[in-house]
Motif scaffolding. Structure first.
Motif, PDB file in Angstrom:
ATOM      1  N   GLY A 324       9.803 -49.302 -23.430  1.00  0.00           N
ATOM      2  CA  GLY A 324       9.940 -47.851 -23.534  1.00  0.00           C
ATOM      3  C   GLY A 324       9.545 -47.332 -24.903  1.00  0.00           C
ATOM      4  O   GLY A 324       8.872 -46.298 -25.025  1.00  0.00           O
ATOM      5  N   ALA A 325       9.971 -48.033 -25.962  1.00  0.00           N
ATOM      6  CA  ALA A 325       9.605 -47.593 -27.314  1.00  0.00           C
ATOM      7  C   ALA A 325       8.100 -47.683 -27.539  1.00  0.00           C
ATOM      8  O   ALA A 325       7.494 -46.795 -28.162  1.00  0.00           O
ATOM      9  N   THR A 326       7.490 -48.732 -27.004  1.00  0.00           N
ATOM     10  CA  THR A 326       6.038 -48.856 -27.138  1.00  0.00           C
ATOM     11  C   THR A 326       5.318 -47.743 -26.392  1.00  0.00           C
ATOM     12  O   THR A 326       4.340 -47.153 -26.897  1.00  0.00           O
ATOM     13  N   THR A 327       5.784 -47.442 -25.187  1.00  0.00           N
ATOM     14  CA  THR A 327       5.160 -46.366 -24.407  1.00  0.00           C
ATOM     15  C   THR A 327       5.305 -45.019 -25.104  1.00  0.00           C
ATOM     16  O   THR A 327       4.353 -44.217 -25.154  1.00  0.00           O
ATOM     17  N   LEU A 328       6.494 -44.738 -25.663  1.00  0.00           N
ATOM     18  CA  LEU A 328       6.695 -43.467 -26.376  1.00  0.00           C
ATOM     19  C   LEU A 328       5.796 -43.375 -27.600  1.00  0.00           C
ATOM     20  O   LEU A 328       5.232 -42.312 -27.896  1.00  0.00           O
ATOM     21  N   THR A 329       5.621 -44.465 -28.297  1.00  0.00           N
ATOM     22  CA  THR A 329       4.749 -44.454 -29.466  1.00  0.00           C
ATOM     23  C   THR A 329       3.305 -44.185 -29.081  1.00  0.00           C
ATOM     24  O   THR A 329       2.583 -43.435 -29.752  1.00  0.00           O
ATOM     25  N   VAL A 330       2.895 -44.805 -27.969  1.00  0.00           N
ATOM     26  CA  VAL A 330       1.512 -44.585 -27.525  1.00  0.00           C
ATOM     27  C   VAL A 330       1.296 -43.147 -27.089  1.00  0.00           C
ATOM     28  O   VAL A 330       0.240 -42.532 -27.358  1.00  0.00           O
ATOM     29  N   ARG A 331       2.298 -42.557 -26.406  1.00  0.00           N
ATOM     30  CA  ARG A 331       2.138 -41.173 -25.919  1.00  0.00           C
ATOM     31  C   ARG A 331       2.145 -40.156 -27.051  1.00  0.00           C
ATOM     32  O   ARG A 331       1.485 -39.115 -26.953  1.00  0.00           O
ATOM     33  N   THR A 332       2.911 -40.401 -28.105  1.00  0.00           N
ATOM     34  CA  THR A 332       3.025 -39.418 -29.202  1.00  0.00           C
ATOM     35  C   THR A 332       2.057 -39.675 -30.337  1.00  0.00           C
ATOM     36  O   THR A 332       1.982 -38.862 -31.265  1.00  0.00           O
ATOM     37  N   ALA A 333       1.316 -40.731 -30.312  1.00  0.00           N
ATOM     38  CA  ALA A 333       0.373 -41.012 -31.389  1.00  0.00           C
ATOM     39  C   ALA A 333      -0.834 -40.091 -31.286  1.00  0.00           C
ATOM     40  O   ALA A 333      -1.182 -39.620 -30.192  1.00  0.00           O
ATOM     41  N   PRO A 334      -1.520 -39.752 -32.397  1.00  0.00           N
ATOM     42  CA  PRO A 334      -2.727 -38.893 -32.338  1.00  0.00           C
ATOM     43  C   PRO A 334      -3.832 -39.565 -31.533  1.00  0.00           C
ATOM     44  O   PRO A 334      -3.986 -40.783 -31.552  1.00  0.00           O
ATOM     45  N   THR A 335      -4.584 -38.715 -30.846  1.00  0.00           N
ATOM     46  CA  THR A 335      -5.634 -39.230 -29.960  1.00  0.00           C
ATOM     47  C   THR A 335      -7.012 -39.255 -30.609  1.00  0.00           C
ATOM     48  O   THR A 335      -7.969 -39.692 -29.982  1.00  0.00           O
ATOM     49  N   HIS A 336      -7.147 -38.714 -31.831  1.00  0.00           N
ATOM     50  CA  HIS A 336      -8.443 -38.724 -32.512  1.00  0.00           C
ATOM     51  C   HIS A 336      -8.234 -39.136 -33.950  1.00  0.00           C
ATOM     52  O   HIS A 336      -7.130 -39.053 -34.486  1.00  0.00           O
ATOM     53  N   TYR A 337      -9.337 -39.467 -34.539  1.00  0.00           N
ATOM     54  CA  TYR A 337      -9.273 -39.976 -35.910  1.00  0.00           C
ATOM     55  C   TYR A 337      -9.353 -38.823 -36.882  1.00  0.00           C
ATOM     56  O   TYR A 337     -10.221 -37.942 -36.761  1.00  0.00           O
ATOM     57  N   GLU A 338      -8.426 -38.797 -37.830  1.00  0.00           N
ATOM     58  CA  GLU A 338      -8.429 -37.788 -38.885  1.00  0.00           C
ATOM     59  C   GLU A 338      -8.739 -38.479 -40.193  1.00  0.00           C
ATOM     60  O   GLU A 338      -7.930 -39.290 -40.680  1.00  0.00           O
ATOM     61  N   PRO A 339      -9.900 -38.204 -40.767  1.00  0.00           N
ATOM     62  CA  PRO A 339     -10.251 -38.872 -42.029  1.00  0.00           C
ATOM     63  C   PRO A 339      -9.345 -38.407 -43.153  1.00  0.00           C
ATOM     64  O   PRO A 339      -8.826 -37.283 -43.133  1.00  0.00           O
ATOM     65  N   PRO A 340      -9.128 -39.223 -44.113  1.00  0.00           N
ATOM     66  CA  PRO A 340      -8.267 -38.819 -45.243  1.00  0.00           C
ATOM     67  C   PRO A 340      -8.937 -37.744 -46.102  1.00  0.00           C
ATOM     68  O   PRO A 340     -10.159 -37.550 -46.059  1.00  0.00           O
ATOM     69  N   VAL A 341      -8.122 -37.038 -46.878  1.00  0.00           N
ATOM     70  CA  VAL A 341      -8.617 -35.985 -47.775  1.00  0.00           C
ATOM     71  C   VAL A 341      -9.438 -36.633 -48.874  1.00  0.00           C
ATOM     72  O   VAL A 341      -8.967 -37.567 -49.534  1.00  0.00           O
ATOM     73  N   PRO A 342     -10.678 -36.190 -49.093  1.00  0.00           N
ATOM     74  CA  PRO A 342     -11.493 -36.823 -50.140  1.00  0.00           C
ATOM     75  C   PRO A 342     -10.983 -36.469 -51.528  1.00  0.00           C
ATOM     76  O   PRO A 342     -10.156 -35.574 -51.718  1.00  0.00           O
ATOM     77  N   LEU A 343     -11.524 -37.193 -52.494  1.00  0.00           N
ATOM     78  CA  LEU A 343     -11.154 -36.939 -53.876  1.00  0.00           C
ATOM     79  C   LEU A 343     -11.707 -35.594 -54.338  1.00  0.00           C
ATOM     80  O   LEU A 343     -12.675 -35.055 -53.770  1.00  0.00           O
ATOM     81  N   GLY A 344     -11.050 -35.027 -55.373  1.00  0.00           N
ATOM     82  CA  GLY A 344     -11.501 -33.711 -55.876  1.00  0.00           C
ATOM     83  C   GLY A 344     -12.925 -33.739 -56.420  1.00  0.00           C
ATOM     84  O   GLY A 344     -13.345 -34.707 -57.051  1.00  0.00           O
ATOM     85  N   GLU A 345     -13.674 -32.690 -56.153  1.00  0.00           N
ATOM     86  CA  GLU A 345     -15.041 -32.550 -56.631  1.00  0.00           C
ATOM     87  C   GLU A 345     -15.139 -31.342 -57.584  1.00  0.00           C
ATOM     88  O   GLU A 345     -14.341 -30.399 -57.502  1.00  0.00           O
ATOM     89  N   ARG A 346     -16.132 -31.356 -58.450  1.00  0.00           N
ATOM     90  CA  ARG A 346     -16.344 -30.256 -59.404  1.00  0.00           C
ATOM     91  C   ARG A 346     -16.892 -29.040 -58.678  1.00  0.00           C
ATOM     92  O   ARG A 346     -17.842 -29.149 -57.894  1.00  0.00           O
TER      93      ARG A 346
END
Length: 386
Positions: A324-346
Motif C-alpha cells: 500500500g505504501a509503495t502504491t501511494l508513493t507511485v500515485r502521488t509522485a510527479p509524472t514528468h521531469y522537472e529540471p533543477p534551477v540553473p545557476l545564476g547568470e549575469r
C-alpha cells in the motif's frame, strides 16, 4: 605397556534382540552397566558406542545374554523334543498303550511355512509427534530445571521446543536423532539471557526444601551456562564426549575442558560430589524432587498452530502495508521531469547607478529640523581636552 584391544560388540539390532530375549528393559541394562537409559537406547540404535570400562561391562552382559538365549539352529530341535514329549503324555493319558510306541517315535514332518512378516501401519504425523512428546517431554522438563532452577521456565522451554518441532515436523521426522533435536532447542531457549528482563522471572523461585538439594542447585546455577550444559549432557544425560561437543557446538577438547572445570567447581563447594557416579545420582534426585509436569501433546500442538497462524497473518499484514505504501508513493509522485534551477547568470541591460542629486526643499527642511533637534536633547557628558 600395550593397551588391550576393545571387546567386540554385536550390531545394534542384535544388541536389542539379545536384551529383549533376556527379558530385560533398557533401564535394567543401564543399571547393570552404570549408565542412563538414554545411553543404552543410543547404543541400541547405533548412534553411539560405549568405550572403556562401560564397553567391557556392556560386552560381558551381552555375551551372558547370548549364552542364555537359544540360537536359531537349536530352536527347531528343542521344539521337536517338546512336541514328542507332549504327544507321549497325551497318548498315556488316553490309555492308548499299544499305539504309544508308534506315536512317540518322531515322524519326519515338513517344516511349517514361515510366518508372513508383519508390517506395522505407518504412523500419522500427529501420532508420531505425540509419541515423541510422551517419550521425551518429562525427562526434558527435569533437565531444563537443572539448567535454570525455575520450574515454569523449564516447562515453557520444553513446550516451546516441541512447538517449533511441530512447525518443522517434516524436517524433525527424518532427523537421525529427533530427541536430540528437541533437546538442543529446549536448552537454547532455557539458557537465553533475555529471560532476565521478563517481569515474571526477575525474582527467584522457592528453593528445594532439602538442604543438600539446595546446595547442589546453587552450585549448578553458579556455573557458566556453557559449563552447566556440558556437565548436564555428559554426567546427567549420559552422552559421550564427542556427542556432547557436537550438541554444544564446541570442539572435543573445549568440551573436555568445560567438563573438567565444572567438576572442579562443584567439588570445591561439595566435596562429596567429586565422584561422577554420585554426581549423576544426586542430579537425578534433585530433578525428581519438584512437581514438573509438561502440558498434554494436543495442547502443545494447538498452541504451536495458533502461533504459526498469528505470525503468518502478521507477515501478510506487513506485506500488504508495504504494498500500500509503495502504491501511494507511485500515485502521488510527479509524472514528468522537472529540471533543477540553473545557476545564476549575469543580466545585461541594467541601468548604472547614479550619484545623489540636489535635495528638494522638503528634504532640506527635514535635514535642518533633524540637526536642530539633536542639540535640544538631554545634557551629555563631553570629554574635556587637556
Amino acid at each position: 605397556m600395550t593397551q588391550s584391544p576393545a571387546p567386540p560388540l554385536p550390531p545394534p539390532k542384535e544388541r536389542r534382540r539379545l536384551r529383549e530375549a533376556g527379558s530385560l528393559t533398557q533401564a535394567q541394562v543401564a543399571t547393570e552397566v552404570g549408565v542412563s537409559r538414554e545411553t543404552v537406547r543410543s547404543w541400541e540404535t547405533g548412534r553411539t558406542n560405549p568405550r572403556g570400562r562401560k564397553r567391557e561391562a556392556y560386552a560381558k552382559l551381552l555375551t551372558s545374554l547370548g549364552e542364555d538365549t537359544p540360537t536359531e539352529e537349536q530352536l527347531p530341535a528343542e521344539e521337536a523334543e517338546a512336541a514328542v514329549e507332549d504327544t507321549a503324555e497325551i497318548a498315556r493319558l488316553a490309555g492308548l498303550a499299544g499305539l504309544a510306541a508308534t506315536v512317540t517315535e518322531p515322524q519326519p514332518t515338513p517344516p511349517p511355512p514361515p510366518p508372513a512378516p508383519l508390517t506395522p501401519a505407518p504412523l500419522t504425523p500427529t501420532q508420531a509427534f505425540d509419541a515423541l512428546y510422551a517419550f521425551c517431554a518429562p525427562a526434558l522438563v527435569r533437565q531444563a530445571y537443572l539448567l535454570t532452577g525455575r520450574r515454569e521456565l523449564a516447562r515453557e522451554s520444553v513446550e516451546r521446543a516441541f512447538q517449533v518441532a511441530w512447525q518443522r515436523w517434516p524436517e524433525v521426522a527424518v532427523d537421525r536423532d529427533p530427541a536430540g533435536w528437541v533437546r538442543s532447542v529446549a536448552y537454547e531457549y532455557a539458557l537465553s539471557p533475555w529471560h532476565r528482563f521478563r517481569p515474571r522471572y526477575r525474582h527467584p523461585e522457592p528453593p528445594p526444601p532439602d538442604s543438600a538439594d539446595r546446595a547442589l542447585l546453587t552450585a549448578l546455577l553458579k556455573l557458566p551456562p556453557s559449563y552447566r550444559r556440558t556437565l548436564l549432557l555428559y554426567d546427567g544425560v549420559g552422552l559421550g564426549l564427542a556427542e556432547t561437543a557436537a550438541e554444544t557446538e564446541a570442539s572435543t577438547p573445549a568440551a573436555a575442558n568445560r567438563l573438567l572445570h565444572a567438576r572442579e567447581a562443584l567439588a570445591a563447594q561439595l566435596p562429596d560430589l567429586s565422584d561422577p557416579t554420585e554426581l549423576h545420582r544426586r542430579m537425578t534426585e534433585l530433578a525428581s524432587t519438584g512437581r514438573l509436569h509438561a502440558a498434554k501433546p494436543p495442547t502443545v500442538r494447538f498452541v504451536g498452530e495458533r502461533r504459526t497462524v498469528f505470525w503468518t497473518r502478521a507477515a501478510i499484514a506487513f506485506t500488504v502495508a508495504i504494498i500500500g505504501a509503495t502504491t501511494l508513493t507511485v500515485r502521488t509522485a510527479p509524472t514528468h521531469y522537472e529540471p533543477p534551477v540553473p545557476l545564476g547568470e549575469r543580466v545585461e541591460g541594467v541601468p548604472a547607478r547614479v550619484v545623489q542629486g540636489s535635495l528638494s526643499e522638503e528634504e532640506v527642511a527635514l535635514r535642518d529640523r533633524l540637526r536642530s533637534g539633536m542639540t535640544s536633547g538631554p545634557e551629555r557628558l563631553a570629554p574635556l581636552g587637556r
